[in-house]
Design an enzyme around this catalytic site. Structure first.
Site: not given
Ligand code: AMP
Ligand code: ZN
Length: 136
Positions: A31-32, A87, A94, A100, A102
């Site tokens: 995760d970024i 989520n 979300q 996805h 986590h």
């Molecule tokens: P959610 O809030 O459940 O939709 O989670 C989205 C997740 O994606 C968050 O934890 C972000 O930090 C992660 N995220 C968003 N963009 C990227 C990316 N380019 N590479 C890796 N993780 C990402």
């Protein structure tokens, strides 16, 4: 594939990611903006917004993959406890509209907070359980 979707762009190698696993159905990456050290996302290659949209075939495979990746992460980061969180929809937190999962390692000191339990709710009746049962 959805051309406006950031995870579809990652799957398409249009934007970079820190991949840790890939097969025909899924990609797993760091995760970024990790909740804790080692936080991983498993992303199905099929574009689906929520769990309700994802095929049963992919859904039935993803937890088995999560377990495999968690065991590898444990060896690297040395944790034993973890959360698997997913989520569905904006109100549920979300932010990326591509399903996805986590995988979040937990440490004795970290800053993850989940929900707070409330007092028993008297409006939650056996009849409600019966109403849901009717649809199953
Ligand atoms: P959610 O809030 O459940 O939709 O989670 C989205 C997740 O994606 C968050 O934890 C972000 O930090 C992660 N995220 C968003 N963009 C990227 C990316 N380019 N590479 C890796 N993780 C990402
Ligand atoms: Zn997508």
């Amino acid at each position: 594939m959805d051309s406006n979707c950031i995870f579809c762009k990652i799957l398409n190698n249009e934007i970079p990611s820190k991949k840790i696993y890939e097969d025909g159905d899924f990609l797993a990456m760091l995760d970024i903006a990790p909740a804790t050290k080692g936080h991983v996302l498993i992303v199905p290659k099929e574009h689906a917004t929520t769990m309700s949209d994802l095929s049963d075939e992919k859904l039935s495979k993803i937890l088995i993959l999560a377990k495999k990746i968690i065991e590898a992460m444990k060896k690297v980061h040395g944790f034993t406890d973890y959360n698997i969180i997913q989520n569905n929809g904006r109100l549920a937190g979300q932010t990326v509209a591509h399903y996805h999962l986590h995988l979040i390692p937990r440490y004795s000191v970290d800053e993850v907070s989940l929900w707070s339990p409330h007092e028993d709710d008297p409006s939650v009746t056996e009849e409600m359980a019966e109403q849901v049962r009717k649809y199953l």
